[in-house]
Write a protein that holds these residues in place. Sequence first.
Motif, PDB file in Angstrom:
ATOM      1  N   GLY A 226       0.843  -1.211   0.000  1.00  0.00           N
ATOM      2  CA  GLY A 226       0.000   0.000   0.000  1.00  0.00           C
ATOM      3  C   GLY A 226       0.872   1.253   0.000  1.00  0.00           C
ATOM      4  N   TYR A 227       1.963   1.241   0.764  1.00  0.00           N
ATOM      5  CA  TYR A 227       2.876   2.402   0.780  1.00  0.00           C
ATOM      6  C   TYR A 227       3.557   2.577  -0.577  1.00  0.00           C
ATOM      7  CZ  TYR A 227       2.492   3.680   5.683  1.00  0.00           C
ATOM      8  OH  TYR A 227       2.030   4.143   6.887  1.00  0.00           O
ATOM      9  N   ILE A 228       3.894   1.467  -1.213  1.00  0.00           N
ATOM     10  CA  ILE A 228       4.538   1.590  -2.543  1.00  0.00           C
ATOM     11  C   ILE A 228       3.542   2.245  -3.510  1.00  0.00           C
ATOM     12  CG2 ILE A 228       5.608   0.331  -4.453  1.00  0.00           C
ATOM     13  CD1 ILE A 228       6.572  -1.769  -2.399  1.00  0.00           C
TER      14      ILE A 228
ATOM     15  N   ASP B 265      11.661  -1.763  -8.155  1.00  0.00           N
ATOM     16  CA  ASP B 265      10.310  -2.177  -7.762  1.00  0.00           C
ATOM     17  C   ASP B 265      10.362  -3.596  -7.172  1.00  0.00           C
ATOM     18  OD1 ASP B 265       7.656  -2.721  -7.501  1.00  0.00           O
ATOM     19  OD2 ASP B 265       7.108  -2.238  -9.584  1.00  0.00           O
ATOM     20  N   GLY B 266      10.062  -3.720  -5.900  1.00  0.00           N
ATOM     21  CA  GLY B 266      10.131  -5.037  -5.242  1.00  0.00           C
ATOM     22  C   GLY B 266       8.804  -5.780  -5.225  1.00  0.00           C
TER      23      GLY B 266
ATOM     24  N   GLY C 111      10.426  -7.422  -2.445  1.00  0.00           N
ATOM     25  CA  GLY C 111      11.847  -7.202  -2.745  1.00  0.00           C
ATOM     26  C   GLY C 111      12.268  -5.783  -2.428  1.00  0.00           C
ATOM     27  N   PRO C 112      13.585  -5.519  -2.496  1.00  0.00           N
ATOM     28  CA  PRO C 112      14.083  -4.161  -2.267  1.00  0.00           C
ATOM     29  C   PRO C 112      13.399  -3.183  -3.220  1.00  0.00           C
ATOM     30  CG  PRO C 112      15.900  -5.701  -2.447  1.00  0.00           C
ATOM     31  CD  PRO C 112      14.666  -6.461  -2.811  1.00  0.00           C
ATOM     32  N   THR C 113      12.961  -2.079  -2.661  1.00  0.00           N
ATOM     33  CA  THR C 113      12.208  -1.086  -3.429  1.00  0.00           C
ATOM     34  C   THR C 113      12.828   0.283  -3.160  1.00  0.00           C
ATOM     35  OG1 THR C 113      10.208  -2.413  -3.221  1.00  0.00           O
ATOM     36  CG2 THR C 113       9.896  -0.062  -3.682  1.00  0.00           C
TER      37      THR C 113
ATOM     38  N   SER D 124      13.125   5.651   0.601  1.00  0.00           N
ATOM     39  CA  SER D 124      12.719   6.921   0.012  1.00  0.00           C
ATOM     40  C   SER D 124      13.955   7.799  -0.076  1.00  0.00           C
ATOM     41  CB  SER D 124      11.675   7.604   0.901  1.00  0.00           C
ATOM     42  OG  SER D 124      10.586   6.732   1.107  1.00  0.00           O
ATOM     43  N   ILE D 125      14.332   8.186  -1.290  1.00  0.00           N
ATOM     44  CA  ILE D 125      15.508   9.056  -1.437  1.00  0.00           C
ATOM     45  C   ILE D 125      15.037  10.511  -1.543  1.00  0.00           C
ATOM     46  CG2 ILE D 125      17.496   9.655  -2.871  1.00  0.00           C
ATOM     47  CD1 ILE D 125      17.692   6.719  -3.678  1.00  0.00           C
TER      48      ILE D 125
END
Length: 484
Positions: free
Chosen positions: A336-338, A351-352, A367-369, A391-392
């Motif tokens: 949901g956060y993605i 995209d994980g 996976g790593p996102t 988040s960058i």
Amino acid sequence: MSVPLIKNYIDGEWAKSDSTVFGDVYNPARGEKIAAVAYGTAADVDRAVAAAKEAFTFWRETPPLTRARYLFRLKEAFEENFEDIAEVLTTEHGKAIDEARGEVRRMIENVEHATGVTTLMCGYTLEDIAKNIDCYGHRQPLGVFGCIAPYNFPAMVPWWFLPYAVVTGNTFVLKPSEQVPMTQTKIMEIVDEVGFPEGVINMVHGSKDVVNAMLAHPDIEGISFVGSTPTARHIYRECGNTGKRVQALGGAKNIVAVMSDADLEQGMPSLLTSFFGCTGQRCLSGSVLVPVGDAADRVVEQFAAAAKTVSIGDGIDEQTFMGPLISNAHRERVLGYIAKGIEEGANLILDGRGIEVDGYPNGFFVGPTVFDNVTPDMTIAREEIFGPVVSIVRAPDMDAVVDLINSRGFANAACIYTASGAVAREFKYRVKPAMIGVNIGIAAPMSFFPFGGAGNSMFGDIKGHGQEIFQFYTDMKVVIERWY
Ligand code: NAD
């Protein structure tokens, strides 16, 4: 398929709850139920507290060094059972086996530190505070303490508290997370074998009802809590209402700044561990990566490339770096956060979602996102995600980094990667979070230093372990004395 039912441990006996409400315990890598746990009742809490209260009468009179000797025996027994504890932990939690070992090691270190009771519990004395009058203060235990634990460190977190509470002469009632009740059950079997006197250490499994019964119980003197911020607030408020001592450690949104002079080659392994270790389910996990100034493109590129190399699988496999999330519900929350990050306009560069792990079609994997160009006001830059989602947020300079960190309500940990001592000092000096890493991605204090954040990440003043915890579990009695 029938699965074992987890029992409570009360007054030195394994006891079935009379509750009719049960929860499932999963192997999250396989998505399979492996045990059931009764959600205990107020009656279970009453029984445990009564046993602990009774035990307090003889335990507080047991000399501190004798109490410490039980911990020495426990330490040895934990060493002998080290691999078994780590295996149970990974099976029900999902974290990589080596991380489970690290966690069990930190649990044992708390037992080791608590054995210093004969110096750490001492009070102090001053002669002649007035003519012929002396004064001294000594520390006394208070009675029954309760502990309510989160799911992400099933072995270690309860032992940030338990050894100190009991070595100072108190007795203890533990409620582990209902999502991971097996690890502390394994540990209590060892406590039982070591022969701790009955009633000194008790465990009641369950959920909110057990917690609320503990909070309301008149014979519980204080509560040590670790979990999310909304629950920590609830605990803190209720303990205020009933006059209990309380330390309530909450959630986090940790920021990791990378300055343009940082040595990325040396730093990358610890950056990866910070963001993806424990699948992002640590209160000390990096969540927001902040490349500063002209380092940004280089940092983003190298970090995303390294993130792609993370091996995902069953934590029990030695090759796995990142296991599954704890539950399907939590997986849905992270997904949901993605979705929210995409909706709010962040740039998804890794995209994980939809990751498939060979042989584990039902595991709770993400996976790593990585999102680039996140702005400070976006949901994914503000809320705790507790998953492998980075988040960058690019920042022009130190002022922007400090503003970003100090504008989050959470203030658990913050890290900086730099080659400059002066820059590191400025960072340490200006940011609010109370656990700081310098070229360290997980700023985890060891058992002999206090563990806990500030702001919305910690309610109360005395933190987990460290020297100060001897104060939390004791009261200073001051005697002013004159003899004729
Ligand atoms: P949680 O708050 O959901 O649960 C923690 C404990 O509280 C559990 O034992 C649970 O049964 C109980 N609980 C949950 N909701 C409750 C309610 N409404 N009323 C009464 N009791 C309730 O936390 P979690 O999901 O198990 O753990 C993850 C959280 O813990 C994250 O937010 C993480 O940052 C935090 N955490 C913080 C630290 C720290 O040192 N600050 C350490 C580890 C974990």
